[in-house]
Design a protein around this motif. Structure first.
Motif, PDB file in Angstrom:
ATOM      1  N   UNK A 109       2.634 -14.039  -5.883  1.00 58.33           N
ATOM      2  CA  UNK A 109       3.930 -13.357  -5.972  1.00 58.33           C
ATOM      3  C   UNK A 109       3.766 -11.838  -5.978  1.00 58.33           C
ATOM      4  N   UNK A 110       2.706 -11.366  -6.612  1.00 61.06           N
ATOM      5  CA  UNK A 110       2.451  -9.928  -6.625  1.00 61.06           C
ATOM      6  C   UNK A 110       2.082  -9.433  -5.229  1.00 61.06           C
ATOM      7  N   UNK A 111       1.302 -10.217  -4.495  1.00 61.50           N
ATOM      8  CA  UNK A 111       0.931  -9.833  -3.136  1.00 61.50           C
ATOM      9  C   UNK A 111       2.151  -9.817  -2.218  1.00 61.50           C
ATOM     10  N   UNK A 112       3.034 -10.798  -2.408  1.00 63.71           N
ATOM     11  CA  UNK A 112       4.268 -10.827  -1.608  1.00 63.71           C
ATOM     12  C   UNK A 112       5.121  -9.591  -1.889  1.00 63.71           C
ATOM     13  N   UNK A 113       5.280  -9.275  -3.162  1.00 60.53           N
ATOM     14  CA  UNK A 113       6.070  -8.100  -3.525  1.00 60.53           C
ATOM     15  C   UNK A 113       5.410  -6.809  -3.050  1.00 60.53           C
ATOM     16  N   UNK A 114       4.090  -6.783  -3.084  1.00 61.44           N
ATOM     17  CA  UNK A 114       3.365  -5.602  -2.629  1.00 61.44           C
ATOM     18  C   UNK A 114       3.620  -5.345  -1.144  1.00 61.44           C
ATOM     19  N   UNK A 115       3.604  -6.436  -0.350  1.00 63.00           N
ATOM     20  CA  UNK A 115       3.896  -6.309   1.084  1.00 63.00           C
ATOM     21  C   UNK A 115       5.323  -5.829   1.288  1.00 63.00           C
ATOM     22  N   UNK A 116       6.251  -6.388   0.524  1.00 57.33           N
ATOM     23  CA  UNK A 116       7.658  -6.001   0.657  1.00 57.33           C
ATOM     24  C   UNK A 116       7.847  -4.519   0.347  1.00 57.33           C
ATOM     25  N   UNK A 117       7.254  -4.061  -0.737  1.00 60.69           N
ATOM     26  CA  UNK A 117       7.375  -2.640  -1.101  1.00 60.69           C
ATOM     27  C   UNK A 117       6.738  -1.765  -0.031  1.00 60.69           C
ATOM     28  N   UNK A 130      -1.975  -0.159   6.995  1.00 61.36           N
ATOM     29  CA  UNK A 130      -1.983  -0.635   5.609  1.00 61.36           C
ATOM     30  C   UNK A 130      -1.113  -1.879   5.461  1.00 61.36           C
ATOM     31  N   UNK A 131       0.013  -1.916   6.176  1.00 57.51           N
ATOM     32  CA  UNK A 131       0.901  -3.086   6.122  1.00 57.51           C
ATOM     33  C   UNK A 131       0.191  -4.330   6.621  1.00 57.51           C
ATOM     34  N   UNK A 132      -0.517  -4.198   7.725  1.00 57.11           N
ATOM     35  CA  UNK A 132      -1.224  -5.355   8.302  1.00 57.11           C
ATOM     36  C   UNK A 132      -2.328  -5.838   7.374  1.00 57.11           C
ATOM     37  N   UNK A 133      -3.036  -4.897   6.746  1.00 57.88           N
ATOM     38  CA  UNK A 133      -4.084  -5.288   5.789  1.00 57.88           C
ATOM     39  C   UNK A 133      -3.502  -6.101   4.635  1.00 57.88           C
ATOM     40  N   UNK A 146      -4.030 -10.159   3.363  1.00 58.97           N
ATOM     41  CA  UNK A 146      -4.357 -10.579   1.996  1.00 58.97           C
ATOM     42  C   UNK A 146      -3.337 -11.592   1.481  1.00 58.97           C
ATOM     43  N   UNK A 147      -2.064 -11.331   1.731  1.00 66.75           N
ATOM     44  CA  UNK A 147      -1.012 -12.248   1.293  1.00 66.75           C
ATOM     45  C   UNK A 147      -1.146 -13.600   1.981  1.00 66.75           C
ATOM     46  N   UNK A 148      -1.434 -13.575   3.279  1.00 66.24           N
ATOM     47  CA  UNK A 148      -1.555 -14.811   4.053  1.00 66.24           C
ATOM     48  C   UNK A 148      -2.703 -15.676   3.522  1.00 66.24           C
TER      49      UNK A 148
END
Length: 760
Positions: free
Chosen positions: A75-83, A93-96, A100-102
């Motif tokens: 959930x933290x990784x998902x939120x991190x991508x969203x932010x 950075x977004x792709x990286x 990680x989230x995937x």
């Protein structure tokens, strides 16, 4: 009370206040929970609340706190991508972070099709249609489809993401597959129609849309239906009024849906419902009319810009929204506003070549050639491929002309004309119609400037043939007319303009150009005015009567101008500017009492209109009614000291300068009072302080012309102060003020000489 320190109780209270949308109180209880124990669920809930409140930096810090405890927390990784995706445009950075989230999703939720779908759906809506990002997000959607291939909702989302990439044929096939899975799925049908419109299968799209309309009473009201109707209204019929009306309906329905969403949905669902991507497409449709000359232009453009402002408020990292808004502001002449918007865009992504290129175009329009050259170099430094863009060639050619190198400008334009898609418009991604037309017109202008009129005529003739029947045809026709005028072929110049039909959005501009030709070439005032009378006969509106009044004033026929302005004023009585124009025309006819009454009546309805107060004060000065002038200006100056907005501060400066002029005309205010202070000096010192504030707040990216104007105002304030000191025999102060004026503006020498002459 021990319950106040119970985690479950604190979380329940936070949830309760989130239900009530009292987010600050919810955050308070979450902070208590986190203080009690650095508990990951509380930290994640806190992150969502911070995002809702727009406290992005704190949200990012909270996410990092969770990941520091467990770097694989999904959930933290998902939120991190969203932010990351909502806050900046750093694609790498977004792709990286997406990778990680995937990986985390594959490890912990490999069979959760719904999670893959919801994540892909929300992230795609804030992707800005960046191909590398969407392609990666699409892998999440494909995983959801692989896990549940019969779920039409998942298949529709996959089709939607293909359409976002511009693969309309592939998207249409996938939409039809979704329709086979669920024949009642309206989203699949909407998507199919959208793709047909995008690939110009307009007849098929209209047939399917007609079918939808027959059953529209039995289905939920969706923004998609009026949106699709709007697309067809413009692309099939060029019906601007209907296009804008349907877009407004789509906008209303969409924001109603956003307002009615359940409060306690996840932050991901909030972005899915908001759908920034759809809002950007909606804004693009409104902004199609940014260059049109119709009655609904202002409303359409303002609505488009307002939508984009709402998008960037929620998703500031979508640089496309910033660029679209800046482009619209630029196209409608709001140069300073556009510059500020571009500044924000470059803060979001300093390496955005399109942003630097648009800044270069803006600086050219403001005649700031040095700034344009700098912006163009920055665009090239960010992306060397920008040299292939038509906008680059247009800016470069104008810079060459400014430097006195017309042949180099010609070479730049010739290179651009040879690029694929410029002449035929068939290349993908397509060169925009307006840019193609601009290249033809600019090339014609350069040929004409070199005296090569035959080549100029030839290139514009080719343009007329290629753009016949398009919205940009009128621009080519007007350029051809101006070329004929340059060749002293007046009759042909006027005849060419007659090719623009009355239904064209450019008809008004064509009539204005015809009027200008009659006045400047033939010196025929009657024919000049007749052009504006024809516009009134065609559309007796406020705008046309106002233009007719302006034409009469231009040829010094104020009596006729008054009649035209009064007819406009009778249609729209709340327009202060019309009352001011009538009053100004009355002053020209020496009807001072009537002019005064018009100003006073207008001020009763528009008490805070500073420009009206300035005009009335000047009239009172002309009539030597100095006390009345002071009274009028005193009201305008009441809020000046607390003003923080630059436009208000500028008006305050002008009010103070005008007040100083009034004081200079009265004996009682010219001399020092009992305290030894001179009222004129005190007013000018206030103006000086306020102008300092204006200059401090002026954005450094403003054009040279704007900055120079403000320096000139400051220089003249110093000169006026020096003149006061000369009269008081305070020579030291006078010299210091003149020196201050020269430091600020070297061009005030003439003003100084004039001031000294008047003082003598």
């Amino acid at each position: 009370d021990t319950r106040s320190w119970d985690l479950d109780a604190l979380m329940a209270r936070a949830h309760f206040y989130r239900l009530l949308q009292e987010y600050s109180r919810a955050l308070n209880f979450l902070n208590q929970a986190v203080a009690l124990q650095s508990w990951i669920p509380a930290l994640l809930e806190k992150t969502e609340i911070l995002i809702i409140l727009g406290k992005w930096d704190q949200a990012a810090e909270t996410i990092q706190r969770v990941l520091h405890q467990n770097e694989r927390t999904l959930d933290a990784l998902r939120l991190s991508v969203l932010v990351r995706m909502t806050q900046n445009s750093d694609e790498t950075a977004t792709i990286e972070e997406l990778h990680l989230m995937f990986k985390s999703m594959e490890r912990y939720e490999s069979t959760n099709a719904m999670l893959y779908f919801q994540t892909a759906c929300s992230l795609s809506r804030v992707s800005g249609r960046r191909a590398p990002v969407i392609q990666l997000v699409m892998t999440l959607c494909k995983r959801a489809v692989d896990l549940d291939p019969t779920n039409a909702e998942y298949v529709v989302e996959l089709a939607h993401q293909k359409a976002m990439l511009g693969d309309y044929h592939g998207a249409m096939l996938t939409y039809r597959e979704a329709g086979r899975n669920d024949e009642a799925n309206l989203a699949a049908l909407y998507g199919t129609i959208y793709c047909q419109v995008m690939i110009a299968e307009l007849e098929d799209a209209e047939q399917q849309l007609d079918f939808l309309l027959t059953i529209s009473e039995s289905i939920d009201q969706s923004a998609q239906l009026p949106y699709l109707k709007a697309l067809l209204a413009w692309r099939r019929e060029r019906n601007e009024i209907e296009h804008v009306r349907l877009l407004r309906k789509a906008e209303k329905l969409h924001f109603q849906k956003v307002a009615n969403q359940v409060v306690v949905v996840s932050i991901f669902d909030s972005y899915r419902v908001l759908d920034p991507d759809f809002l950007i497409q909606l804004a693009k449709e409104f902004l199609i009319h940014a260059k049109a000359g119709s009655n609904c232009t202002d409303d359409a453009v303002n609505r488009g810009i307002n939508i984009l402002e709402r998008v960037v408020d929620q998703v500031p990292g979508l640089i496309e929204a910033h660029l679209l808004a800046a482009g619209a502001q630029f196209a409608t002449g709001q140069f300073d506003v556009a510059a500020r918007t571009l500044d924000v865009a470059l803060e979001c992504d300093s390496q955005s070549a399109p942003a630097h290129l648009l800044m270069a175009q803006l600086e050219i329009a403001r005649n700031n050639f040095r700034g344009a050259d700098t912006a163009l170099e920055q665009a090239i430094a960010c992306d060397f491929e920008v040299r292939k863009a038509p906008a680059y060639a247009l800016v470069k050619s104008k810079l060459c002309l400014h430097k006195g190198s017309p042949n180099e400008a010609l070479g730049t334009l010739h290179d651009a004309m040879r690029a694929s898609g410029v002449r035929d418009g068939a290349e993908m991604p397509a060169v925009s119609l307006s840019e193609r037309v601009a290249l033809f017109i600019t090339l014609g202008e350069v040929f004409a400037g070199l005296g090569r009129f035959d080549e100029a005529t030839s290139i514009l003739a080719e343009a007329r043939e290629r753009f016949r029947g398009t919205p940009e045809e009128a621009r080519v026709i007007m350029s051809s007319s101006m070329l004929a005028a340059k060749r002293n072929d007046f009759d042909n110049a006027v005849s060419i303009l007659c090719d623009i039909p009355q239904a064209s959005s450019a008809y008004i501009d064509a009539m204005k150009l015809k009027a200008k030709l009659y006045l400047t070439v033939k010196h025929d005032k009657c024919a000049y005015v007749q052009c504006f009378q024809d516009l009134v006969a065609l559309d007796p509106s406020v705008a046309t009567y106002e233009q007719l009044g302006g034409a009469y004033m231009h040829i010094q026929a104020p009596d006729s101008a008054i009649k035209a302005y009064e007819k406009a004023h009778n249609i729209e009585r709340h327009r202060a500017s019309l009352a001011a124009k009538i009053a100004n025309a009355l002053v020209s006819t020496h009807e001072y009492l009537k002019a005064t009454n018009y100003y006073l009546t207008a001020l009763q309805a528009h008490t805070n209109d500073t420009n009206l107060r300035h005009d009335l004060a000047k009239l009172y000065m002309k009539l030597q009614k100095y006390d009345s002038a002071i009274q009028v200006l005193a009201y305008a100056l009441e809020p000046v000291e607390s003003a923080i907005q630059v436009p208000k501060m500028k008006q305050g400066v002008q009010s103070l300068i005008l007040l100083a002029e009034v004081y200079c005309c009265t004996d009682e205010h010219c001399a020092a009072d009992l305290t030894g202070s001179n009222p004129v000096e005190q007013v000018l010192l206030r103006a000086q302080d306020l102008q300092h504030g204006v200059m401090e707040q002026i954005n450094s990216t403003l054009g040279t012309e704007s900055i120079t104007k403000q320096k000139m105002i400051m220089g003249r304030i110093h000169c006026s102060l020096a003149r006061v000191y000369v009269k008081e025999k305070s020579i030291g102060k006078a010299i210091a003020s003149y020196q201050d004026a020269l430091k600020i503006d070297n061009n005030v020498g003439f003003w100084i000489v004039t001031s000294n002459h008047d003082a003598d």
